[in-house]
Each structure stands twice: as structure tokens, then as C-alpha cells.
Design an enzyme around this catalytic site. Structure first.
Site, mmCIF file in Angstrom:
data_model
loop_
_atom_site.group_PDB
_atom_site.id
_atom_site.type_symbol
_atom_site.label_atom_id
_atom_site.label_comp_id
_atom_site.label_asym_id
_atom_site.label_seq_id
_atom_site.Cartn_x
_atom_site.Cartn_y
_atom_site.Cartn_z
ATOM 1 N N ASP A 128 -5.684 -3.792 -2.798
ATOM 2 C CA ASP A 128 -4.701 -3.434 -1.776
ATOM 3 C C ASP A 128 -3.992 -4.674 -1.230
ATOM 4 O O ASP A 128 -4.635 -5.629 -0.802
ATOM 5 C CB ASP A 128 -5.424 -2.700 -0.645
ATOM 6 C CG ASP A 128 -4.488 -1.965 0.289
ATOM 7 O OD1 ASP A 128 -3.497 -2.580 0.739
ATOM 8 O OD2 ASP A 128 -4.730 -0.783 0.568
ATOM 9 N N SER B 202 0.834 -1.194 0.000
ATOM 10 C CA SER B 202 0.000 0.000 0.000
ATOM 11 C C SER B 202 0.876 1.255 0.000
ATOM 12 O O SER B 202 1.726 1.401 -0.867
ATOM 13 C CB SER B 202 -0.969 -0.055 1.186
ATOM 14 O OG SER B 202 -2.049 0.822 0.998
#
EC number: 3.1.1.-
Length: 297
Positions: free
Chosen positions: A183, A53
Site C-alpha cells: 500500500d 490506495s
């Protein structure tokens, strides 16, 4: 007690760096790295960098040769809020594309940052010297997908980073090779686990905010008052569950756990300069307080 006399960690001691996901807590990661590289470790000694991320953005900048001062400048100047919210929110986008915002401008900005340093358009993993590892989640197979020089040498780095930062429901997931990618924190929010065979030569950076214990569990109830709160809570729950299932004392012993004591959410958009500076200082302070365990290891 803070370590008042910095002691350099030798080249042979540390060669791997793992940066966890954490949304806008990325400013704290940069602060931690500033303290580490200024006083303890030569960044040139780091050979492998993994990121998830927001950690994937910072890991990428380090891997392609940006100095920590250059990274700090970029992070404070970049307008993440505008780049992520690059289109008007509509329930159609959420329903049809599985995210509130396309975030195309953010991917373009990441590509520009990479190109400015490498002078390569659509730079791939094989075209950089350091071993960069970007963690994503294949949503169709519900499993972690690693992008790196070894596994995916021809993959465009900016595309892999865009996948890794696709926070659930906020950003549209990325369609790649017929599958949707989101993600990396949904399945592996702290990539220090990738270095099990070389853990004693690894430093990881992760977080504990004012409502979290070091192991990622919550201290008190989190209020949910509207639809946005619900979406953020759902995403954080997925990231937290993956983190809790993977973290243990052996990883914490190799980690700088950045303490965020103010009430700032990792998904708090529109951070002002004072909040960014506070997070940055949290990173510096946490390294000063915890680096001794890594030096004496």
C-alpha cells in the site's frame, strides 16, 4: 457557511489533483469530485492526477476518461468486499504470503475497468493522455515508489494500482522485479506533497473521521478487541504516521478535508447502500463548505 453561488475556477488556476488513501472512504472522494466537477472545475483542465490506495483506483478512472457520473456508478456497483476476499482466510496465507487474501479478482476487475474505457489490454502509463501518478511502497527498501508516464512508461496500470491498494496484512503484497510492493499509504498516504513546485495549481482531497483532527491525530482511544482489530489498527497506524509527518498548513490550505462524522471505519467491509450514500454526501458537503478557500486563493 456553505458557498451558495458556485463560481467556476478558471483553467489557469487548477491543473493538478491529489487523492489520498482512505479505504472505503473512497465513496466520499467520489462525492467530493462530483461536486467539484459539476460546479467548479472542468475535469478536462486537470492534467496530472496522483492517487494512493483507493485514491489510485479513482485517479486511474479519471485519467483514462471516465466521467464522474460513470465513476460514481462503478463505485456503487462494484463489490469490493467479495473482490478482496476472493479466497478463504487461512493463517498459511498470512504466514507465507504476508496477507489474508490474494485479491486476484480485484486486480482483474481493475484491469477490466481500464480495458473497457481504453480498449487496450494491459494498458500502460505511456498509452494514456493524462499524467497519472500511482504511489506504492517498496517494502524491501522501505521507501515510496512512484509509477507514472515519466518514470515507468511501460508499466501496466492495473498492476501499479493493485500494488497501491495492498493494505497491510489484509491483502497479499505484490512481487515485482524481485521486490515486494504494498500500500502506498505506508510511506505516502497523501500525494499532494508530490506537487510542491506547483502547489498553487493543485487541489487535494483527504479525510478526517469523527475521531480524527484535520492533521490526522486521534481524538480518543481506539479499542482493539480481536486479531482483526489489531491488524487494521496496525495498518492505520502506519498510514496515519506517514500522513501526520507530511501534512502541514500549506497542504491543508490546498485541500478539501472530508469530515466523516458517523462511526464508519475506512476499513469497514460490507458497507450497506445507506452508508455508501452517507459517505458520498459527506464528500459533497465538505466541498461546499471548503471550496471558497481555493477559489479565493
Amino acid at each position: 457557511m456553505e458557498n451558495s453561488t458556485p463560481k467556476k475556477i478558471s483553467e489557469s488556476q487548477i491543473k493538478n489533483l491529489a487523492l489520498s488513501g482512505g479505504g472505503f472512504y473512497g465513496f466520499a472522494v467520489v462525492g467530493a469530485l462530483k461536486e467539484i466537477f459539476d460546479n467548479y472545475i472542468d475535469p478536462n483542465n486537470i492534467k496530472t492526477i496522483s492517487g494512493v490506495s483507493v485514491g489510485s483506483i479513482i485517479a486511474t478512472m479519471l485519467a483514462i476518461g471516465y466521467s464522474i457520473d460513470e465513476i460514481t456508478k462503478i463505485m456503487f456497483e462494484i463489490d469490493m468486499d467479495t473482490l478482496i476476499k476472493d479466497s478463504y482466510f487461512s493463517y498459511y496465507t498470512l504466514w507465507e504470503k504476508f496477507g489474508m487474501y490474494n485479491a486476484d479478482k480485484l486486480e482483474q476487475e481493475i484491469e477490466r475497468i481500464i480495458r473497457d474505457k481504453t480498449h487496450i489490454k494491459n494498458c500502460t502509463f505511456s498509452q494514456i493522455e493524462k499524467n497519472l501518478i500511482i504511489v506504492t511502497t517498496n517494502l524491501n527498501y522501505q521507501r515510496t515508489r512512484i509509477f507514472s508516464k515519466l518514470e515507468t512508461p511501460t508499466m501496466i496500470i492495473s498492476k501499479a494500482v493493485r500494488m497501491s491498494i495492498s493494505y497491510p496484512f489484509i491483502m497479499v503484497p505484490v512481487l515485482f522485479e524481485g521486490d515486494l510492493y504494498g500500500d502506498g499509504g505506508e510511506t505516502l498516504n497523501y500525494p499532494i506533497t508530490l506537487f510542491d513546485d506547483d502547489l498553487d495549481k493543485t487541489i487535494g482531497i483527504t479525510f478526517a473521521n469523527h475521531n480524527e483532527n484535520d492533521d490526522g491525530t486521534l481524538k480518543t482511544r481506539l479499542p482493539i478487541n480481536n486479531f482483526y482489530d489489531y491488524i487494521v489498527s496496525l495498518g492505520l497506524t502506519m498510514n496515519r504516521s506517514s500522513y501526520i509527518s507530511q501534512i502541514s498548513s500549506k497542504y491543508l490550505d490546498r485541500s478539501i478535508v472530508i469530515k466523516i462524522n458517523e462511526d464508519i471505519s475506512s476499513m469497514q467491509f460490507n458497507l450497506d447502500l445507506k452508508q455508501k450514500e452517507y459517505l458520498f454526501e459527506c464528500g459533497i458537503k465538505s466541498v461546499k463548505q471548503q471550496i471558497i478557500k481555493l477559489i479565493n486563493h
